[in-house]
Design an enzyme around this catalytic site. Structure first.
Site, PDB file in Angstrom:
ATOM      1  N   LYS A  45       0.857  -1.185   0.000  1.00 13.17           N
ATOM      2  CA  LYS A  45       0.000   0.000   0.000  1.00 13.17           C
ATOM      3  C   LYS A  45       0.890   1.231   0.000  1.00 13.17           C
ATOM      4  CE  LYS A  45       0.029   2.094   3.346  1.00 13.17           C
ATOM      5  NZ  LYS A  45       0.207   2.620   4.713  1.00 13.17           N
TER       6      LYS A  45
ATOM      7  N   ASP B 229      -5.297   0.167   8.005  1.00 14.88           N
ATOM      8  CA  ASP B 229      -5.042  -0.052   6.579  1.00 14.88           C
ATOM      9  C   ASP B 229      -5.795  -1.250   6.009  1.00 14.88           C
ATOM     10  OD1 ASP B 229      -3.298   2.096   6.315  1.00 14.88           O
ATOM     11  OD2 ASP B 229      -1.504   0.887   6.695  1.00 14.88           O
TER      12      ASP B 229
ATOM     13  N   ILE C  11       4.309   0.588   4.299  1.00 12.03           N
ATOM     14  CA  ILE C  11       3.593   0.178   3.085  1.00 12.03           C
ATOM     15  C   ILE C  11       2.551  -0.908   3.382  1.00 12.03           C
ATOM     16  CG2 ILE C  11       5.297   0.903   1.380  1.00 12.03           C
ATOM     17  CD1 ILE C  11       6.486  -1.900   1.437  1.00 12.03           C
ATOM     18  N   GLY C  12       2.165  -1.024   4.650  1.00 11.16           N
ATOM     19  CA  GLY C  12       1.033  -1.859   5.017  1.00 11.16           C
ATOM     20  C   GLY C  12       1.170  -3.323   4.687  1.00 11.16           C
ATOM     21  N   GLY C  13       2.369  -3.881   4.814  1.00 12.66           N
ATOM     22  CA  GLY C  13       2.558  -5.282   4.466  1.00 12.66           C
ATOM     23  C   GLY C  13       1.690  -6.225   5.281  1.00 12.66           C
TER      24      GLY C  13
ATOM     25  N   ALA D  91       7.485  -3.244   9.016  1.00 13.22           N
ATOM     26  CA  ALA D  91       7.548  -1.906   9.640  1.00 13.22           C
ATOM     27  C   ALA D  91       8.122  -0.893   8.658  1.00 13.22           C
ATOM     28  CB  ALA D  91       8.369  -1.937  10.927  1.00 13.22           C
ATOM     29  N   ALA D  92       7.509  -0.861   7.454  1.00 15.76           N
ATOM     30  CA  ALA D  92       8.069  -0.075   6.359  1.00 15.76           C
ATOM     31  C   ALA D  92       7.127   0.993   5.828  1.00 15.76           C
ATOM     32  CB  ALA D  92       8.474  -1.015   5.215  1.00 15.76           C
TER      33      ALA D  92
ATOM     34  N   SER E 211      -1.056  -5.491   6.900  1.00 12.97           N
ATOM     35  CA  SER E 211      -2.461  -5.240   6.564  1.00 12.97           C
ATOM     36  C   SER E 211      -2.827  -5.863   5.224  1.00 12.97           C
ATOM     37  CB  SER E 211      -2.720  -3.734   6.520  1.00 12.97           C
ATOM     38  OG  SER E 211      -2.517  -3.145   7.786  1.00 12.97           O
ATOM     39  N   ALA E 212      -1.905  -5.785   4.254  1.00 16.76           N
ATOM     40  CA  ALA E 212      -2.150  -6.418   2.959  1.00 16.76           C
ATOM     41  C   ALA E 212      -2.301  -7.927   3.123  1.00 16.76           C
ATOM     42  CB  ALA E 212      -1.006  -6.106   2.000  1.00 16.76           C
TER      43      ALA E 212
ATOM     44  N   PRO F  62       9.174  -5.640   3.049  1.00 19.31           N
ATOM     45  CA  PRO F  62       9.834  -5.335   4.324  1.00 19.31           C
ATOM     46  C   PRO F  62       8.803  -5.062   5.422  1.00 19.31           C
ATOM     47  CG  PRO F  62      10.029  -3.483   2.815  1.00 19.31           C
ATOM     48  CD  PRO F  62       9.445  -4.603   2.029  1.00 19.31           C
TER      49      PRO F  62
END
Length: 295
Positions: free
Chosen positions: A12, A139, A104-106, A101-102, A108-109, A99
């Site tokens: 995201k 997110d 980009i909502g990893g 804590a980046a 959450s995705a 990655p």
């Protein structure tokens, strides 16, 4: 009938992020234009039938993501199970490439991917996934939609929007974690959020140039506190010049990933190659930003 289902869980990107002051519940109102990366910048989740819920994780980010109860994939599966009254389980496998804590909502995705796939596997009404998404994180509702959208309220209000075209971009993370909690705490300590207001409906843009000109007038309110907390965190723009110069660079979410926007995908790819050569320890992806590829 298929015995397993699989989907991408794409990064995201916040093209802008306006944050209100802390509320009584400790959370913040948000106003953000959110888009999603292509499969070049995505995790992948697979689910299969099983009597119990299990999770396995492989890939570059497997160790940091973990397989314990705090993994958002398992949290999403358990919440959906309870909401829909499902008694059986599923075997979930996550290929973790994004990655952690980046910004980009990893996680959450991944949670949204679990909700989508388990809805299919268990053959249940999608309203159950929509019901549990907000409790999993701000997110998750927009990631469940997977389309360009305004994300508002505490993330529970998702309003789809139309962009003139997918946006060529480079996502750059220097290889450092930037946990969300401390960044919001620094934002609050600086009395952030004064004058917060939603920006209104998205204008109609004739082309990508108009969109980027409009975005340049917006901001990410978490960028300054993140940079204050992490002195080593620097935009990649300093190393991109000449034909590699981005049209705009902004941090996504609470960091530490930067998004560089370009006129063409070829220009983005050239810049990504340059960044990889200069900083081989960094996570760098050239991609198109827009709706998620959920295949």
């Amino acid at each position: 009938m298929p015995t397993s289902f699989s989907t991408f869980a794409p990064a995201k990107v916040n093209l802008f992020l306006h944050v209100g002051p802390a509320k009584a519940n400790g959370r913040h109102d948000l106003d953000s234009l959110v888009v999603f990366a292509g499969p070049e910048a995505a995790d992948r989740l697979t689910v299969e039938p099983s009597d119990i819920l299990t999770l396995s994780v492989t890939g570059p980010g497997a160790e940091k993501a973990g397989t314990g109860g705090d993994n958002l994939v398992l949290k999403a599966a358990r919440a959906l199970q309870a909401e829909a009254g499902i008694k059986h389980g599923a075997a979930l496998h996550l290929e973790k490439s994004l990655p952690v804590a980046a910004g980009i909502g990893g996680g959450s995705a991944d949670a949204a991917a679990a909700l989508r796939l388990l809805t299919r596997l268990w053959d249940i009404n999608p309203r159950h996934a929509r019901a549990v998404a907000p409790q999993l994180g701000g997110d998750v509702p927009v990631a469940l939609l997977g389309q360009p959208a305004f994300m508002r309220g505490e993330g529970e209000r998702v309003e789809p929007v139309r962009l003139p075209a997918p946006i060529p971009a480079v996502l750059f993370n220097p290889g450092m974690a930037c946990p969300t909690g401390p960044v919001f705490a620094a934002f609050d300590a600086a009395d952030g959020g004064a004058g917060f207001a939603e920006c209104g409906p998205l204008p109609e843009f004739a082309d990508m140039g108009e969109l980027i000109d409009w975005l340049a007038g917006q901001r990410n309110d978490l960028e300054a506190p993140a940079l204050t907390l992490h002195a080593a965190l620097k935009s990649p723009e300093w190393s991109l010049n000449g034909p590699k110069s981005p049209l705009m660079t902004r941090m996504s979410g609470s960091g530490a990933t930067f998004v560089c926007l370009y006129a063409t995908l070829d220009a983005a790819r050239e810049s990504a190659e340059s960044l990889r050569a200069q900083q081989p320890e960094a996570w760098v992806r050239a991609t198109l930003l827009g709706g998620a590829d959920l295949s």
